[in-house]
Design an enzyme around this catalytic site. Structure first.
Site, mmCIF file in Angstrom:
data_model
loop_
_atom_site.group_PDB
_atom_site.id
_atom_site.type_symbol
_atom_site.label_atom_id
_atom_site.label_comp_id
_atom_site.label_asym_id
_atom_site.label_seq_id
_atom_site.Cartn_x
_atom_site.Cartn_y
_atom_site.Cartn_z
ATOM 1 N N GLY A 46 70.858 15.325 39.507
ATOM 2 C CA GLY A 46 70.169 16.510 39.984
ATOM 3 C C GLY A 46 70.260 16.625 41.486
ATOM 4 O O GLY A 46 70.390 15.622 42.197
ATOM 5 N N GLN A 51 67.927 19.210 49.779
ATOM 6 C CA GLN A 51 68.701 17.988 49.988
ATOM 7 C C GLN A 51 70.017 18.253 50.704
ATOM 8 O O GLN A 51 70.621 17.323 51.235
ATOM 9 C CB GLN A 51 68.977 17.289 48.654
ATOM 10 C CG GLN A 51 67.729 16.720 48.008
ATOM 11 C CD GLN A 51 68.071 16.072 46.693
ATOM 12 O OE1 GLN A 51 68.086 16.736 45.658
ATOM 13 N NE2 GLN A 51 68.352 14.776 46.733
ATOM 14 N N CYS A 92 67.228 8.514 43.855
ATOM 15 C CA CYS A 92 67.426 9.835 44.448
ATOM 16 C C CYS A 92 68.625 9.790 45.389
ATOM 17 O O CYS A 92 68.798 8.827 46.131
ATOM 18 C CB CYS A 92 66.167 10.231 45.214
ATOM 19 S SG CYS A 92 66.241 11.827 46.034
ATOM 20 N N LEU A 93 69.424 10.848 45.363
ATOM 21 C CA LEU A 93 70.578 10.922 46.256
ATOM 22 C C LEU A 93 70.165 10.920 47.723
ATOM 23 O O LEU A 93 70.938 10.512 48.588
ATOM 24 C CB LEU A 93 71.414 12.171 45.941
ATOM 25 C CG LEU A 93 72.099 12.176 44.577
ATOM 26 C CD1 LEU A 93 72.734 13.540 44.303
ATOM 27 C CD2 LEU A 93 73.137 11.065 44.481
ATOM 28 N N HIS A 134 61.329 15.918 39.060
ATOM 29 C CA HIS A 134 61.835 15.333 40.307
ATOM 30 C C HIS A 134 62.394 16.424 41.222
ATOM 31 O O HIS A 134 62.056 16.488 42.403
ATOM 32 C CB HIS A 134 62.910 14.295 39.959
ATOM 33 C CG HIS A 134 63.562 13.646 41.138
ATOM 34 N ND1 HIS A 134 63.408 12.311 41.416
ATOM 35 C CD2 HIS A 134 64.396 14.125 42.100
ATOM 36 C CE1 HIS A 134 64.111 12.001 42.502
ATOM 37 N NE2 HIS A 134 64.721 13.090 42.930
ATOM 38 N N GLU A 135 63.244 17.286 40.667
ATOM 39 C CA GLU A 135 63.903 18.296 41.499
ATOM 40 C C GLU A 135 62.948 19.386 41.972
ATOM 41 O O GLU A 135 63.050 19.848 43.108
ATOM 42 C CB GLU A 135 65.102 18.904 40.768
ATOM 43 C CG GLU A 135 66.191 17.910 40.405
ATOM 44 C CD GLU A 135 66.718 17.070 41.563
ATOM 45 O OE1 GLU A 135 66.705 17.534 42.733
ATOM 46 O OE2 GLU A 135 67.144 15.925 41.308
ATOM 47 N N HIS A 138 61.123 18.257 44.997
ATOM 48 C CA HIS A 138 61.897 18.417 46.235
ATOM 49 C C HIS A 138 61.635 19.790 46.850
ATOM 50 O O HIS A 138 61.558 19.926 48.069
ATOM 51 C CB HIS A 138 63.408 18.312 45.955
ATOM 52 C CG HIS A 138 63.949 16.929 46.001
ATOM 53 N ND1 HIS A 138 63.899 16.123 47.118
ATOM 54 C CD2 HIS A 138 64.597 16.202 45.060
ATOM 55 C CE1 HIS A 138 64.477 14.967 46.865
ATOM 56 N NE2 HIS A 138 64.902 14.975 45.615
#
Length: 170
Positions: A46, A51, A92-93, A134-135, A138
């Protein structure tokens, strides 16, 4: 399409709330296409627009429950219903190399718009439900690290799982 730079946790941009998408135009389509390519290149499941430095409510994610996996595009998403609860390992990225246990719903329903502005709802279980939550966090300026109950050494965990798998194969 172009790869976008993924911001890391020390970037203040990740702590800001994203704005609602109002214009469904070529610029939005380009952002979504770039995010898809960036996600694929990074090997994640994701990616939210903040991000990649864009404070708009846009998410791309992999529905790993589909065969083959399907990329889902979410504009102005909101989680509208959840069920169940499970403790899962999350990464997480934007937080490379750090993993931790968080508690997430086992099922979630999201309401969002597509790249052309059409509203839809979608349900997801397991990792997909986890990813919805999660997304969208963000988009509100939050990282999973705020929810971590316990950090995990992912390499040690992988080695332990491999050893268990080898022991079970005998």
């Amino acid at each position: 399409m172009a790869l976008r730079k993924i911001l890391t946790e020390e970037d203040e941009q990740l702590k800001k709330r994203s704005r609602k998408v109002e214009k469904f135009d070529d610029r939005l389509h380009q952002l979504i296409d770039d995010m898809r390519e960036t996600l694929e290149n990074a090997g994640g499941v994701g990616l939210a627009a903040p991000q990649v430095g864009i404070l708009r409510r846009v998410v791309v994610l992999l529905d790993v429950n589909q065969e083959p996996e399907e990329v889902v595009e979410l504009v102005n998403p909101e989680v509208i219903e959840t069920r169940g609860e499970e403790r899962v390992i999350e990464g997480c990225l934007s937080v490379p190399g750090r993993w931790g246990y968080v508690t997430r719903p086992t099922w979630a329903k999201i309401r969002a718009q597509d790249r052309d502005g059409n509203w839809f709802e979608r349900e997801g279980e397991g990792m997909v439900a986890q990813c919805f939550c999660h997304e969208t966090e963000h988009l509100d300026g939050h990282l999973f690290t705020e929810k971590v109950e316990e950090y995990v050494d992912i390499e040690a965990l992988r080695a332990e799982n491999e050893a268990e798998a080898e022991g079970g194969a005998e």
